[in-house]
Design a protein around this motif. Structure first.
Motif, PDB file in Angstrom:
ATOM      1  N   GLY A 120       0.783  -1.236   0.000  1.00 49.99           N
ATOM      2  CA  GLY A 120       0.000   0.000   0.000  1.00 49.99           C
ATOM      3  C   GLY A 120       0.810   1.278   0.000  1.00 49.99           C
ATOM      4  N   SER A 121       2.136   1.172   0.071  1.00 48.94           N
ATOM      5  CA  SER A 121       2.929   2.393   0.204  1.00 48.94           C
ATOM      6  C   SER A 121       3.344   2.966  -1.137  1.00 48.94           C
ATOM      7  N   CYS A 122       3.253   2.162  -2.180  1.00 51.60           N
ATOM      8  CA  CYS A 122       3.734   2.604  -3.485  1.00 51.60           C
ATOM      9  C   CYS A 122       2.621   2.565  -4.515  1.00 51.60           C
ATOM     10  N   LEU A 123       2.774   3.410  -5.499  1.00 53.45           N
ATOM     11  CA  LEU A 123       1.884   3.366  -6.647  1.00 53.45           C
ATOM     12  C   LEU A 123       2.598   2.537  -7.710  1.00 53.45           C
ATOM     13  N   LEU A 124       2.004   1.407  -8.050  1.00 52.26           N
ATOM     14  CA  LEU A 124       2.648   0.485  -8.980  1.00 52.26           C
ATOM     15  C   LEU A 124       1.721   0.241 -10.159  1.00 52.26           C
ATOM     16  N   PHE A 125       2.147   0.643 -11.340  1.00 55.96           N
ATOM     17  CA  PHE A 125       1.277   0.408 -12.488  1.00 55.96           C
ATOM     18  C   PHE A 125       2.093   0.282 -13.781  1.00 55.96           C
ATOM     19  N   SER A 126       1.439  -0.249 -14.791  1.00 54.12           N
ATOM     20  CA  SER A 126       2.048  -0.355 -16.111  1.00 54.12           C
ATOM     21  C   SER A 126       1.054   0.155 -17.141  1.00 54.12           C
ATOM     22  N   ARG A 127       1.570   0.867 -18.138  1.00 54.40           N
ATOM     23  CA  ARG A 127       0.694   1.384 -19.183  1.00 54.40           C
ATOM     24  C   ARG A 127       1.210   0.906 -20.535  1.00 54.40           C
ATOM     25  N   ALA A 197       4.864  -1.298 -26.194  1.00 56.47           N
ATOM     26  CA  ALA A 197       5.765  -1.067 -25.071  1.00 56.47           C
ATOM     27  C   ALA A 197       4.963  -1.187 -23.791  1.00 56.47           C
ATOM     28  N   MET A 198       5.574  -1.827 -22.778  1.00 58.71           N
ATOM     29  CA  MET A 198       4.964  -1.892 -21.460  1.00 58.71           C
ATOM     30  C   MET A 198       5.769  -0.969 -20.569  1.00 58.71           C
ATOM     31  N   ILE A 199       5.131   0.117 -20.183  1.00 53.37           N
ATOM     32  CA  ILE A 199       5.827   1.136 -19.417  1.00 53.37           C
ATOM     33  C   ILE A 199       5.474   0.950 -17.948  1.00 53.37           C
ATOM     34  N   GLY A 200       6.412   0.416 -17.194  1.00 55.51           N
ATOM     35  CA  GLY A 200       6.170   0.119 -15.780  1.00 55.51           C
ATOM     36  C   GLY A 200       6.687   1.252 -14.917  1.00 55.51           C
ATOM     37  N   VAL A 201       5.842   1.700 -13.979  1.00 54.62           N
ATOM     38  CA  VAL A 201       6.236   2.814 -13.124  1.00 54.62           C
ATOM     39  C   VAL A 201       6.006   2.431 -11.660  1.00 54.62           C
ATOM     40  N   GLY A 202       6.979   2.730 -10.818  1.00 58.76           N
ATOM     41  CA  GLY A 202       6.819   2.552  -9.377  1.00 58.76           C
ATOM     42  C   GLY A 202       7.126   3.870  -8.696  1.00 58.76           C
ATOM     43  N   ILE A 203       6.156   4.398  -7.933  1.00 61.30           N
ATOM     44  CA  ILE A 203       6.377   5.683  -7.242  1.00 61.30           C
ATOM     45  C   ILE A 203       6.203   5.464  -5.745  1.00 61.30           C
ATOM     46  N   ASN A 204       7.188   5.918  -4.976  1.00 62.11           N
ATOM     47  CA  ASN A 204       7.094   5.807  -3.513  1.00 62.11           C
ATOM     48  C   ASN A 204       6.186   6.916  -3.002  1.00 62.11           C
ATOM     49  N   ILE A 205       4.995   6.538  -2.550  1.00 59.73           N
ATOM     50  CA  ILE A 205       4.044   7.561  -2.109  1.00 59.73           C
ATOM     51  C   ILE A 205       4.048   7.684  -0.580  1.00 59.73           C
ATOM     52  N   ASN A 206       3.681   6.594   0.084  1.00 62.66           N
ATOM     53  CA  ASN A 206       3.478   6.683   1.535  1.00 62.66           C
ATOM     54  C   ASN A 206       4.514   5.943   2.362  1.00 62.66           C
TER      55      ASN A 206
END
Lengths: 316, 153
Positions: A120-127, A197-206
Motif C-alpha cells: 500500500g505504500s507505493c503506486l505500482l502500475f504499467s501502461r 511497449a509496457m511502461i512500468g512505473v513505481g512511485i514511492n508515495i506513503n
C-alpha cells in the motif's frame, strides 16, 4: 469522489451538496457506496468530510476516463506481466491500457532485480503504448524521455510547486538525490509492423521512515525517499490520475521540443562531471548536452568533445 | 569555437547516413568528426584551421544492411534492429530464449536488446533451425549486426 480526492481541507456536507447540486440524502448514499468500495472517509461534526484513503474498489471507476482497458489487482506478481497478458489477448487495441497493483509479489527492476515495496505504500502500475515497429531506436528514446517527464510533471501537479523532481538519466526520478520513482520499459513485437511497449512505473508515495528499518538493506534505504517523507500526504489514486493524464498528452505530442526542454531542466546530468562507459571504454568529463536522437555530448579534460550513443552508454 | 547546435546537427547527419568520417573546413576553422564502427564510440575532434582549402563533401550514404540476407552457406541471418546490449535470457538466472538446434518461426522471441534501459524483445521474423549463435549475453551490438544463423525450414 473527485471533489473529496482533490480537496486539500475537509469539506462539509453542505459544501459538497452545493458543488454537486444534489440533496444531502443522495450524497449520504454516495458516501456509503464509496465506503463499501473500501474508501476511508472521516466525518467530523466540526470540520466535515475528509477522504483518508481511496479504496481499490473505486479505482477502476475513477480511472475509466483514461482507458476502458483497466485492471486493478489487490495482489499480483507484477503489473508488467499482467499487461503483457492483456496485450497478447487484444493486440494493438491495448494502446493506453493500464494494469495496477496494490501489492506486487514479484515486482521487477532492471534485468530481474527485484523491486521492494511495503504493502500500500507505493503506486505500482504499467501502461501500454502501441506504435510502429520500424524505427525502434528512436521510439524507445522518445518513450524514455517522455515517460520520465510525464511522471515528474504528473506528480508535481498534485503536490504543487514546492516539490522539485529531478530526472537521473535515463529512468530514475529523484528528490534531493534520493530515489522517488523508477521506470522500466519493455517492448514486444506484435507482428505486422506494430510494437507494444509496457511502461512500468513505481512511485514511492506513503513509505514512512519507520518502514525503511525493516527488511530493506540500509544502503538502499539511504537512497530512498517518498512523497510522505517529503512532507506530502497524497492519495495514490490522485497521483495516478494525474500521471496518466500527462502520459496521454505527452505520448500524443507531435513536437517533442517542449518535452526535451522540460527534460533538460530536470536533468541532473547536464553540466555534471561524470564517468561514463561505452563499449568497454571509459570516458571522464563534463556533460555538455543530450540529444534526443543521438545521445550524450561530453567534454573531456583535454577539451575534446565526445559523442556517445545513449543506447550503449552507462554511468559508472 | 564551433557552435554546439551545428555540431550536434553534423553528428546527427553522420549517424543518419552512417558516415564514419566527416571533414569540413572554412576560413576560420576546420572540423573533423569521426564516428566509430562496431565497438567504438564516435570521437569528434575540433582543430584549428590551417591554410584555407576547399571543403570536402560528405561521402554518399552507405546502404543500411537489409535483414535477413541469404548467404553462400545457404543459411539465413537474424540481425539486430538496433544498437544496444544483447541478452540471451530475460533475467540472469532464466533459461535462454533459444538454443542451438531450436526450431523457430517468425514470431519466436530470440533475444532481448537493451538500450536506454528499455528492454526489447526481438522476434526472429524468419522460420527455421538455429545453426549458429554469434553473440554472447551482455555484449554490445550494432545495428544490422548478425546475431544468429538459421537453416531455413
Amino acid at each position: 469522489m473527485e471533489h473529496l480526492l482533490c480537496a486539500r481541507s475537509p469539506l462539509t456536507l453542505t459544501a459538497l451538496g452545493q458543488m454537486l447540486t444534489q440533496p444531502t440524502s443522495m450524497i449520504l448514499q454516495s458516501l456509503d457506496r464509496l465506503r463499501q468500495a473500501g474508501c476511508e472517509i472521516e466525518q467530523q461534526p466540526a470540520l466535515g468530510l475528509q477522504l483518508d484513503h481511496a479504496g481499490l474498489g473505486v479505482w477502476s471507476d475513477y480511472l475509466q476516463r483514461h482507458t476502458p482497458l483497466l485492471e486493478v489487482y489487490q495482489q499480483i506478481g507484477s503489473t508488467q506481466d499482467a499487461l503483457r497478458r492483456l496485450i497478447e489477448s487484444v493486440g494493438i487495441q491495448a494502446d493506453g491500457a493500464v494494469t495496477i497493483a496494490d501489492i506486487q509479489t514479484a515486482g521487477r527492476g532492471r534485468l530481474g532485480r527485484s523491486w521492494i515495496a511495503p504493502p500500500g505504500s507505493c503506486l505500482l502500475f504499467s501502461r501500454a503504448w502501441v506504435g510502429r515497429a520500424s524505427d525502434i531506436a528512436s521510439t524507445i528514446n522518445r518513450l524514455t524521455f517522455s515517460t520520465a517527464v510525464a511522471v515528474a510533471v504528473g506528480i508535481e501537479q498534485v503536490t504543487g510547486p514546492n516539490l522539485h523532481i529531478n530526472i537521473k538519466w535515463p529512468n530514475d526520478l529523484l528528490i534531493d538525490g534520493r530515489k522517488l520513482a523508477g521506470i522500466l520499459v519493455e517492448t514486444v513485437n506484435l507482428g505486422q509492423g506494430q510494437l507494444a511497449a509496457m511502461i512500468g512505473v513505481g512511485i514511492n508515495i506513503n513509505i514512512r521512515p519507520e518502514d525503511l528499518t525493516l527488511d530493506i538493506p540500509s544502503d538502499v534505504a539511504d537512497q530512498l525517499t517518498s512523497l510522505f517523507m517529503c512532507g506530502q500526504s497524497v492519495d495514490r489514486l490522485q497521483v495516478l490520475d494525474s500521471v496518466l493524464q500527462q502520459m496521454n498528452v505527452i505520448y500524443q505530442a507531435t513536437d517533442l521540443s517542449t518535452v526535451l526542454d522540460e527534460w533538460r531542466q530536470r536533468s541532473q546530468l547536464i553540466g555534471q562531471e561524470v564517468r561514463l562507459q561505452n563499449n568497454g571504454q571509459l570516458y571522464e568529463g563534463q556533460v555538455v548536452d543530450l540529444d534526443l536522437d543521438e545521445g550524450l555530448i561530453l567534454r573531456t579534460e583535454t577539451g575534446t568533445l565526445v559523442h556517445l550513443p545513449a543506447a550503449t552508454t552507462t554511468i559508472v | 569555437m564551433v557552435d554546439l547546435k551545428k555540431l550536434r546537427e553534423l553528428v546527427k547527419l553522420m549517424a543518419t547516413n552512417d558516415l564514419t568520417e566527416l571533414d569540413l573546413q572554412d576560413e576560420t576553422e576546420r572540423i573533423t568528426l569521426k564516428r566509430g564502427g562496431p565497438g567504438t564510440a564516435a570521437e569528434p575532434v575540433v582543430v584549428a584551421a590551417p591554410a584555407p582549402v576547399a571543403a570536402v563533401a560528405p561521402a554518399p550514404a552507405a546502404e543500411a544492411p537489409a535483414a535477413p540476407v541469404e548467404e553462400d552457406d545457404g543459411l539465413l541471418e537474424i540481425t539486430s534492429p538496433m544498437v544496444g546490449t544483447y541478452y540471451a535470457s530475460s533475467s540472469p538466472d532464466a533459461k535462454p530464449f533459444i538454443a542451438l538446434g531450436d526450431t523457430i518461426n517468425a514470431e519466436t522471441v530470440v533475444c532481448l536488446v537493451e538500450a536506454m534501459k528499455v528492454f526489447n524483445e526481438i522476434p526472429a521474423e524468419i522460420s527455421g533451425t538455429i545453426e549458429k549463435i554469434l553473440v554472447e549475453s551482455g555484449q554490445a551490438i550494432e545495428f544490422g549486426q548478425i546475431l544468429f544463423k538459421v537453416k531455413p525450414s
